[in-house]
Design an enzyme around this catalytic site. Structure first.
Site, PDB file in Angstrom:
ATOM      1  N   HIS A 147       0.876  -1.302   0.062  1.00  0.00           N
ATOM      2  CA  HIS A 147       0.016  -0.043  -0.092  1.00  0.00           C
ATOM      3  C   HIS A 147       0.848   1.264  -0.096  1.00  0.00           C
ATOM      4  CE1 HIS A 147       1.208  -0.599   4.211  1.00  0.00           C
ATOM      5  NE2 HIS A 147       1.012   0.745   4.334  1.00  0.00           N
TER       6      HIS A 147
ATOM      7  N   THR B  32       0.835   4.786   1.985  1.00  0.00           N
ATOM      8  CA  THR B  32       0.072   5.362   3.186  1.00  0.00           C
ATOM      9  C   THR B  32      -0.012   6.836   2.754  1.00  0.00           C
ATOM     10  OG1 THR B  32       1.259   3.952   4.589  1.00  0.00           O
ATOM     11  CG2 THR B  32       0.249   6.077   5.345  1.00  0.00           C
TER      12      THR B  32
ATOM     13  N   HIS C 125       4.912   6.724  -1.467  1.00  0.00           N
ATOM     14  CA  HIS C 125       5.710   5.172  -1.557  1.00  0.00           C
ATOM     15  C   HIS C 125       5.154   4.092  -1.279  1.00  0.00           C
ATOM     16  CE1 HIS C 125       6.329   5.931   2.634  1.00  0.00           C
ATOM     17  NE2 HIS C 125       6.566   4.497   2.725  1.00  0.00           N
TER      18      HIS C 125
ATOM     19  N   THR D  63       6.106   0.699   0.674  1.00  0.00           N
ATOM     20  CA  THR D  63       7.259   0.028   1.377  1.00  0.00           C
ATOM     21  C   THR D  63       7.159  -1.504   0.886  1.00  0.00           C
ATOM     22  OG1 THR D  63       6.914   1.200   3.302  1.00  0.00           O
ATOM     23  CG2 THR D  63       8.037  -0.684   3.478  1.00  0.00           C
TER      24      THR D  63
HETATM   25  P1  2AM Z   1       4.925   3.146   5.430  1.00  0.00           P
HETATM   26  O1  2AM Z   1       3.815   3.647   4.880  1.00  0.00           O
HETATM   27  O2  2AM Z   1       6.193   3.538   5.123  1.00  0.00           O
HETATM   28  O3  2AM Z   1       5.049   1.755   5.004  1.00  0.00           O
HETATM   29  C1  2AM Z   1       1.177   1.197   9.330  1.00  0.00           C
HETATM   30  O4  2AM Z   1       2.106   1.200  10.140  1.00  0.00           O
HETATM   31  C2  2AM Z   1       1.622   1.960   8.221  1.00  0.00           C
HETATM   32  O5  2AM Z   1       1.577   3.417   8.601  1.00  0.00           O
HETATM   33  C3  2AM Z   1       3.016   1.714   7.495  1.00  0.00           C
HETATM   34  O6  2AM Z   1       2.685   1.454   6.019  1.00  0.00           O
HETATM   35  C4  2AM Z   1       3.783   2.625   7.861  1.00  0.00           C
HETATM   36  O7  2AM Z   1       4.816   2.926   7.058  1.00  0.00           O
HETATM   37  C5  2AM Z   1       2.894   3.863   8.082  1.00  0.00           C
HETATM   38  N1  2AM Z   1       3.429   4.727   9.302  1.00  0.00           N
HETATM   39  C6  2AM Z   1       3.600   4.089  10.749  1.00  0.00           C
HETATM   40  N2  2AM Z   1       4.043   5.031  11.243  1.00  0.00           N
HETATM   41  C7  2AM Z   1       3.973   6.216  10.764  1.00  0.00           C
HETATM   42  C8  2AM Z   1       4.234   7.689  10.841  1.00  0.00           C
HETATM   43  N3  2AM Z   1       4.474   8.304  12.253  1.00  0.00           N
HETATM   44  N4  2AM Z   1       3.961   8.492   9.831  1.00  0.00           N
HETATM   45  C9  2AM Z   1       3.645   7.917   8.513  1.00  0.00           C
HETATM   46  N5  2AM Z   1       3.486   6.896   8.262  1.00  0.00           N
HETATM   47  C10 2AM Z   1       3.455   5.965   9.165  1.00  0.00           C
END
Ligand code: 2AM
Length: 222
Positions: A69, A71, A153, A155
């Site tokens: 996904h 985010t 992005h 991950t």
């Molecule tokens: P990602 O988007 O880089 O993969 C659940 O933890 C999702 O939320 C993950 O996909 C994670 O990173 C994102 N995530 C976790 N903590 C975050 C934060 N503080 N800020 C932004 N995205 C975060």
């Protein structure tokens, strides 16, 4: 009572549809498999391991988990700053559950993460939180000067003990270097695109043909 009034999700984002997830995972695996056989990569191996004598198997080095996904807003069930405001945005409500085509324009690898850069369209940027880049400033100071959407992005994997949100910081670091005028050291023309090295174990593969990924804008309660 609607769910949205009882609690906010862990995060909102675009979730890649199953077929394209497989394709992206395969592309990523192929890239990692090729990268760790390159002489240029071996030359910079100390970036990845303290034991420079040892080889690194990048496919083992990164762990993958969960559905792929991109985010948009990490809400932490409402505890994150701006979570409620984001959930209440008209575009978020209107487009929730809609299908999108994301453009994956590059793959990047660092000693911490592997990910795909998402180049957002104007429409997609309406779902992008205004402060997403600024929130990264404590980690990547130049992030404040990068255009909205720079942090977007997918991950694809994290090294042991690395938090997933690191992937976005790693991408922002590379984009900040590019903005400063550093092109990266062009290492090789690969079938997938051109591979450049940005120092400190940072590799960027600009895809010749961006991967078009079907995705649904939704949220995860987790
Ligand atoms: P990602 O988007 O880089 O993969 C659940 O933890 C999702 O939320 C993950 O996909 C994670 O990173 C994102 N995530 C976790 N903590 C975050 C934060 N503080 N800020 C932004 N995205 C975060």
């Amino acid at each position: 009572v609607p769910l949205e009034e009882t609690s906010l999700p862990l995060f909102f984002g675009w979730f890649l549809l199953p077929g394209i997830q497989d394709k992206v995972r395969c592309t990523s695996m192929d890239f990692l498999k090729t990268l760790d056989t390159l002489e240029a990569f071996k030359k910079h191996l100390p970036d990845f391991t303290v034991d420079a004598e040892k080889e690194v198997d990048l496919e083992q080095y990164f762990q993958t988990n969960g559905a792929l996904h991109c985010t948009t807003k990490f809400c932490d069930y409402g505890k994150a700053e701006g979570a409620k405001e984001y959930a209440d945005k008209p575009a978020v409500k209107e487009l929730y559950g809609s299908a999108f085509e994301l453009s994956l324009s590059a793959l990047f690898v660092t000693p911490r993460t592997v990910g795909a850069r998402v180049s957002l369209s104007e429409d997609q940027l309406t779902l992008w939180p205004a402060d997403a880049e600024k929130e990264a400033v404590s980690v990547v100071p130049a992030a404040a000067t990068l255009p909205a959407g720079s942090r977007a992005h997918v991950t694809l994997g994290c090294a042991e003990g690395v938090e997933p949100q690191q992937t976005g910081f790693d991408l922002l670091e590379i984009l900040a270097l590019q903005q400063e005028g550093q092109e990266g050291e062009l290492v090789e023309e690969m079938e997938l695109g051109s591979l450049a090295y940005y120092g400190k174990g940072r590799w960027l593969l600009s895809l010749r043909e961006p991967v078009s990924a079907q995705a649904c804008f939704s949220s995860l309660y987790g």
